[in-house]
Design a protein around this motif. Structure first.
Motif, PDB file in Angstrom:
ATOM      1  N   GLY A 175       0.801  -1.208   0.000  1.00 11.26           N
ATOM      2  CA  GLY A 175       0.000   0.000   0.000  1.00 11.26           C
ATOM      3  C   GLY A 175       0.834   1.257   0.000  1.00 11.26           C
ATOM      4  N   ALA A 176       2.104   1.161  -0.381  1.00 10.59           N
ATOM      5  CA  ALA A 176       3.024   2.302  -0.339  1.00 10.59           C
ATOM      6  C   ALA A 176       3.284   2.833  -1.738  1.00 10.59           C
ATOM      7  CB  ALA A 176       4.339   1.893   0.312  1.00 10.59           C
ATOM      8  N   THR A 177       3.521   4.135  -1.823  1.00  8.29           N
ATOM      9  CA  THR A 177       3.927   4.754  -3.079  1.00  8.29           C
ATOM     10  C   THR A 177       5.447   4.745  -3.177  1.00  8.29           C
ATOM     11  OG1 THR A 177       3.924   6.941  -2.043  1.00  8.29           O
ATOM     12  CG2 THR A 177       1.903   6.248  -3.167  1.00  8.29           C
ATOM     13  N   VAL A 178       5.949   4.611  -4.394  1.00  9.09           N
ATOM     14  CA  VAL A 178       7.391   4.567  -4.623  1.00  9.09           C
ATOM     15  C   VAL A 178       7.928   5.994  -4.703  1.00  9.09           C
ATOM     16  CG1 VAL A 178       9.198   3.853  -6.223  1.00  9.09           C
ATOM     17  CG2 VAL A 178       7.249   2.348  -5.780  1.00  9.09           C
ATOM     18  N   SER A 179       9.008   6.262  -3.983  1.00 13.15           N
ATOM     19  CA  SER A 179       9.613   7.597  -4.003  1.00 13.15           C
ATOM     20  C   SER A 179      10.953   7.617  -4.736  1.00 13.15           C
ATOM     21  CB  SER A 179       9.804   8.115  -2.580  1.00 13.15           C
ATOM     22  OG  SER A 179      10.632   7.231  -1.827  1.00 13.15           O
ATOM     23  N   SER A 180      11.748   6.553  -4.603  1.00 14.29           N
ATOM     24  CA  SER A 180      13.071   6.550  -5.233  1.00 14.29           C
ATOM     25  C   SER A 180      13.578   5.123  -5.370  1.00 14.29           C
ATOM     26  CB  SER A 180      14.069   7.374  -4.415  1.00 14.29           C
ATOM     27  OG  SER A 180      14.256   6.812  -3.129  1.00 14.29           O
ATOM     28  N   THR A 181      14.574   4.955  -6.226  1.00 16.69           N
ATOM     29  CA  THR A 181      15.216   3.653  -6.397  1.00 16.69           C
ATOM     30  C   THR A 181      16.710   3.862  -6.602  1.00 16.69           C
ATOM     31  OG1 THR A 181      15.032   3.566  -8.797  1.00 16.69           O
ATOM     32  CG2 THR A 181      13.167   2.726  -7.556  1.00 16.69           C
ATOM     33  N   MET A 182      17.447   2.784  -6.357  1.00 17.31           N
ATOM     34  CA  MET A 182      18.852   2.699  -6.744  1.00 17.31           C
ATOM     35  C   MET A 182      19.019   1.407  -7.524  1.00 17.31           C
ATOM     36  SD  MET A 182      20.828   4.128  -3.353  1.00 17.31           S
ATOM     37  CE  MET A 182      22.348   4.436  -4.258  1.00 17.31           C
ATOM     38  N   ALA A 183      19.889   1.449  -8.526  1.00 17.22           N
ATOM     39  CA  ALA A 183      20.017   0.319  -9.441  1.00 17.22           C
ATOM     40  C   ALA A 183      21.430  -0.242  -9.439  1.00 17.22           C
ATOM     41  CB  ALA A 183      19.650   0.746 -10.863  1.00 17.22           C
ATOM     42  N   THR A 184      21.525  -1.564  -9.463  1.00 19.91           N
ATOM     43  CA  THR A 184      22.785  -2.256  -9.710  1.00 19.91           C
ATOM     44  C   THR A 184      22.639  -2.991 -11.036  1.00 19.91           C
ATOM     45  OG1 THR A 184      23.217  -2.544  -7.351  1.00 19.91           O
ATOM     46  CG2 THR A 184      24.422  -3.974  -8.872  1.00 19.91           C
ATOM     47  N   GLU A 186      12.139   8.937  -8.388  1.00 23.15           N
ATOM     48  CA  GLU A 186      13.448   9.270  -8.946  1.00 23.15           C
ATOM     49  C   GLU A 186      14.412   8.085  -8.860  1.00 23.15           C
ATOM     50  OE1 GLU A 186      15.130  13.326  -8.172  1.00 23.15           O
ATOM     51  OE2 GLU A 186      13.671  13.277  -6.532  1.00 23.15           O
ATOM     52  N   LEU A 187      15.311   8.031  -9.820  1.00 27.38           N
ATOM     53  CA  LEU A 187      16.457   7.127  -9.752  1.00 27.38           C
ATOM     54  C   LEU A 187      17.602   7.932  -9.140  1.00 27.38           C
ATOM     55  CD1 LEU A 187      17.723   4.376 -10.471  1.00 27.38           C
ATOM     56  CD2 LEU A 187      18.328   5.341 -12.700  1.00 27.38           C
ATOM     57  N   ILE A 188      17.950   7.630  -7.903  1.00 27.07           N
ATOM     58  CA  ILE A 188      18.867   8.503  -7.161  1.00 27.07           C
ATOM     59  C   ILE A 188      20.312   8.019  -7.156  1.00 27.07           C
ATOM     60  CG2 ILE A 188      17.044   9.411  -5.684  1.00 27.07           C
ATOM     61  CD1 ILE A 188      17.959   7.461  -3.510  1.00 27.07           C
ATOM     62  N   GLY A 189      20.587   6.872  -7.741  1.00 24.76           N
ATOM     63  CA  GLY A 189      21.964   6.391  -7.772  1.00 24.76           C
ATOM     64  C   GLY A 189      22.028   4.926  -8.124  1.00 24.76           C
ATOM     65  N   GLY A 190      23.240   4.369  -8.041  1.00 24.60           N
ATOM     66  CA  GLY A 190      23.380   2.959  -8.352  1.00 24.60           C
ATOM     67  C   GLY A 190      24.821   2.559  -8.560  1.00 24.60           C
ATOM     68  N   HIS A 191      24.997   1.423  -9.188  1.00 27.09           N
ATOM     69  CA  HIS A 191      26.328   0.846  -9.370  1.00 27.09           C
ATOM     70  C   HIS A 191      26.299  -0.016 -10.627  1.00 27.09           C
ATOM     71  CE1 HIS A 191      30.266  -0.652  -8.216  1.00 27.09           C
ATOM     72  NE2 HIS A 191      29.838  -1.891  -8.315  1.00 27.09           N
ATOM     73  N   THR A 192      27.420  -0.067 -11.342  1.00 21.92           N
ATOM     74  CA  THR A 192      27.531  -0.925 -12.519  1.00 21.92           C
ATOM     75  C   THR A 192      28.665  -1.915 -12.336  1.00 21.92           C
ATOM     76  OG1 THR A 192      28.975   0.687 -13.605  1.00 21.92           O
ATOM     77  CG2 THR A 192      26.617   0.816 -14.103  1.00 21.92           C
ATOM     78  N   MET A 193      28.504  -3.054 -12.965  1.00 19.75           N
ATOM     79  CA  MET A 193      29.537  -4.092 -12.963  1.00 19.75           C
ATOM     80  C   MET A 193      29.617  -4.712 -14.345  1.00 19.75           C
ATOM     81  SD  MET A 193      29.056  -6.050  -9.297  1.00 19.75           S
ATOM     82  CE  MET A 193      27.318  -6.415  -9.538  1.00 19.75           C
ATOM     83  N   GLU A 194      30.761  -5.314 -14.625  1.00 17.57           N
ATOM     84  CA  GLU A 194      30.940  -6.059 -15.865  1.00 17.57           C
ATOM     85  C   GLU A 194      31.004  -7.541 -15.529  1.00 17.57           C
ATOM     86  OE1 GLU A 194      33.656  -5.155 -19.569  1.00 17.57           O
ATOM     87  OE2 GLU A 194      34.784  -6.341 -18.113  1.00 17.57           O
ATOM     88  N   SER A 195      30.197  -8.318 -16.233  1.00 19.87           N
ATOM     89  CA  SER A 195      30.160  -9.759 -15.995  1.00 19.87           C
ATOM     90  C   SER A 195      31.504 -10.396 -16.353  1.00 19.87           C
ATOM     91  CB  SER A 195      29.053 -10.389 -16.835  1.00 19.87           C
ATOM     92  OG  SER A 195      29.096 -11.796 -16.754  1.00 19.87           O
ATOM     93  N   ARG A 196      31.813 -11.469 -15.680  1.00 13.30           N
ATOM     94  CA  ARG A 196      33.005 -12.248 -16.011  1.00 13.30           C
ATOM     95  C   ARG A 196      32.641 -13.571 -16.682  1.00 13.30           C
ATOM     96  NH1 ARG A 196      34.771  -8.174 -16.202  1.00 13.30           N
ATOM     97  NH2 ARG A 196      36.457  -7.198 -15.010  1.00 13.30           N
TER      98      ARG A 196
END
Length: 675
Positions: A418-427, A459-469
């Motif tokens: 029952g909550a509204t989404v305010s922000s996310t972070m992505a990996t 909002e998308l407020i941040g995150g992290h990227t990686m490269e697969s091995r």
């Protein structure tokens, strides 16, 4: 000239379809570049059988080429989107409602559209014309007029006579256009031949010739008077060595041929040869199309004409059967090989790639983290704040769409509270490919994620990227993995999974069956139309349901979203700490996407389903089915869902209001165990 890089195939016309078929059958011929097909729909209609479809001889799936499946087999990414423009300076293809795609090589096979007119419905694009004919009443006393008496108009009006044996039909010609033999055929078919007098106000179908898509005129590409892209004999666009064009949207300047499915089919092999050569940096081969091509034109009485230039013979039943044989053989070449459908199932993607419930629960207990599962964490120091995390390997080869699906799936945990989404972070984990391809995959993925957040004001407020091995799959877009941390707010007490009460009704917000539909798609067993229906539902955000639920919020006692463990697995989580309750499910009321039950009946299921079947134990205890449990229904109960429905428990009064307004369906209720 560029060698390597990204190749975009714009449009799913006959030339590109044959190109994909070639690479599916001979993968060693496929260039090593990143390749993507973009088309406005997941299927393409084979034009040679369209008159038979209009006549009622064929069903639409008999002449539909499944482009998404064909791309999967060919190792090509598929993007379903409307192309709106081309920037040849920036090397990007513009799409409606989503980011542009960049390219190093581009091949255009867009088909054509009917010349604009205010007098009727154009025959092209075909989808709109077919919908128009479907809406027409066969018993309407008002005549339907086909405007244009060329080969297309003639074949269409005769097909309509077979479709509507009694409706008045007219064919409008230029003065003296049709010879006496054709006129006699039309007379026997009770089709009135008229000349243009401009006084017709009834329904009309335009078969007056075609031209290139309107947006081509804004690109700066060389065009002929009909708006078709001019190419050389290598099918390269004149003055643009990295651009190719074929089919009805193109014309070879030195050997102009009319827009026709016959020439689009014939262009398939030389286009494939030259695209492969261009991507490898080897010499191209000129194509010298023959002066004439044999055309077989069907009539309404199972007969056909053969035409070669000005020469014509028929109508003849023998030619009719020859045409049907050629058309069916052409379509048979695109069917998924039987050997593939019998092969061992490939590991499913999306939420079907999650860890099975048993090892997950055991590991959590092992480290002291067991207990009642909930969809989101409630932060004690901030009672109104909730947080959840979700993600999965790419479900589809379109990175923008995967970004959107992952975001919708992750946000669903908060909606279930029952909550509204305010922000996310992505990996985001990207495959080991070139830096330019990684940049494009990342940009498209982020665009898909933001499309979901923008709809909610989040909002998308941040995150992290990686490269697969790990080794990169083909296409590389299937190697993208996204995980999202989702933050939300609830001004009132959030809903829990564990609040079920006796007397509650169980409501579900959308159908089940995504797991089996995508599993079937991997082997070619799922119909394109069925998968399209599911995807259309999956990409629709359910955040607007919260506003609908607000007036009855106090009457909702428990809620969850149905995801990887299936309806029965997540219902079991709701019952985990409710030993005094029994759930009665109305099996016939549980909605399934079209095609899902049929796939279960054929023995197809997700690779997560075997572990999910452990949840059948609930049917031996507190969960009861009111009607007969067919094998297909039992499989539906444990089918893993990506972007699945919300499942809520509420009072009967609230249930009556919600089911009246939709999209909610009541599938069962909770009772006290002793009742």
């Amino acid at each position: 000239m560029t060698v390597g890089g990204t190749l975009l195939l714009a449009g799913g016309g006959h030339s590109h379809s044959l190109l994909l078929k070639r690479w599916a059958m001979r993968p060693e011929r496929r260039p090593q570049q990143s390749i993507t097909l973009i088309n406005r729909s997941s299927t393409a209609l084979y034009s040679g059988m369209v008159p038979g479809l209009i006549a009622g001889i064929y069903q639409q799936d008999e002449l539909s080429i499944d482009l998404r499946q064909l791309c999967d087999r060919a190792g090509v990414a598929f993007v379903e989107a409307e192309i709106t423009g081309l920037d040849i300076e920036q090397n990007c293809l513009h799409l409606r409602d989503r980011p542009a795609l960049h390219f190093d090589w581009l091949s255009l096979d867009l088909g054509a559209v009917s010349r604009p007119s205010s007098r009727g419905i154009p025959i092209k694009p075909l989808e709109a014309a077919l919908a128009f004919l479907e809406s027409e009443d066969p018993s309407d006393p008002q005549p339907l007029r086909v405007i244009g008496a060329g080969a297309a108009g003639l074949e269409v009006v005769l097909a309509l006579r077979r479709r509507w044996p009694r409706r008045a039909l007219q064919l409008q010609q230029r003065k003296g256009q049709l010879d006496s033999a054709i006129q006699k055929v039309l007379q026997r078919a009770r089709i009135t031949l008229i000349e243009d007098n401009g006084d017709h106000t009834g329904p009309s179908l335009l078969c007056t010739g075609s031209q290139g898509a309107a947006w081509l005129s804004t690109t700066g590409l060389p065009l002929d008077p009909d708006g078709r892209v001019r190419t050389d004999r290598h099918l390269r666009v004149e003055g643009h060595p990295c651009l190719f064009a074929s089919g009805d949207c193109a014309v070879i300047s030195a050997s102009p041929r009319p827009a026709s499915g016959v020439w689009a089919v014939r262009a398939g092999r030389p286009l494939a040869t030259n695209l492969e050569a261009a991507c490898q940096g080897t010499p191209l081969r000129p194509w010298h199309p023959q002066q004439q091509a044999l055309q077989l034109i069907g009539s309404y009485r199972e007969a056909a004409w053969a035409r070669w230039g000005r020469w014509r013979v028929g109508p003849s039943p023998l030619l009719w059967h020859l045409k049907q044989r050629i058309d069916r053989a052409f379509m048979a070449g695109f069917r998924h090989p039987a050997a593939m459908t019998d092969a061992a199932p490939m590991a499913c993607r999306g939420c079907a790639a999650k860890l099975p419930a048993q090892p997950l629960a055991a590991a959590l207990e092992q480290v002291g983290l067991g207990g009642q599962p909930e969809d989101a964490a409630h932060l004690d120091e901030h009672p109104g704040l909730l947080q959840s995390m979700d993600g999965f390997p790419a479900l589809m080869s379109d990175p923008w769409l995967n970004g959107r699906l992952t975001a919708l799936h992750a946000c669903s945990d908060l909606w279930a509270c029952g909550a509204t989404v305010s922000s996310t972070m992505a990996t985001i984990t990207l495959p080991m490919v070139s830096a330019s391809e990684q940049q494009e995959l990342l940009a498209q993925t982020l665009g898909g994620i933001r499309s979901v957040l923008d709809e909610q004001g989040a909002e998308l407020i941040g995150g992290h990227t990686m490269e697969s091995r790990s080794a990169s799959p083909v296409p590389a877009s299937l190697g993208v993995q996204v995980a999202l941390t989702v933050n939300g707010n609830s001004t009132e007490s959030p809903w829990l999974k564990s609040g079920l009460r006796a007397g509650d009704a169980l409501l579900i917000s959308r159908p089940l069956g995504t797991g089996v539909l995508f599993a079937g798609a991997m082997s070619g067993a799922t119909k394109a139309a069925d998968l399209d229906t599911a995807i259309k539902s999956m990409v629709t955000s359910q955040h607007k349901l919260l506003k609908q639920l607000q007036p009855v919020r106090g009457d909702i006692h428990a809620c969850t979203d149905i995801t990887g463990f299936g309806l029965l697995g997540h219902l079991g989580e709701m019952l985990q700490n409710s030993p005094g309750l029994t759930i009665e499910l109305e099996g016939s009321a549980i909605p399934a996407y079209p095609g899902a039950l049929e796939l279960f009946e054929r023995g197809i299921s997700s690779t997560l389903a075997p572990s999910n079947r452990a949840a059948w134990r609930w049917l031996e205890g507190p969960v009861q089915l009111r009607d007969h449990a067919s094998p297909a229904l039992l499989e539906l109960l444990v089918d893993p869902q990506t972007c699945g429905p919300l499942l809520l428990a509420c009072t009967s009064e609230a249930a009556a209001q919600l089911t009246r307004d939709g999209p909610w369906l009541e599938i069962g209720n909770a009772t006290a165990a002793h009742d």
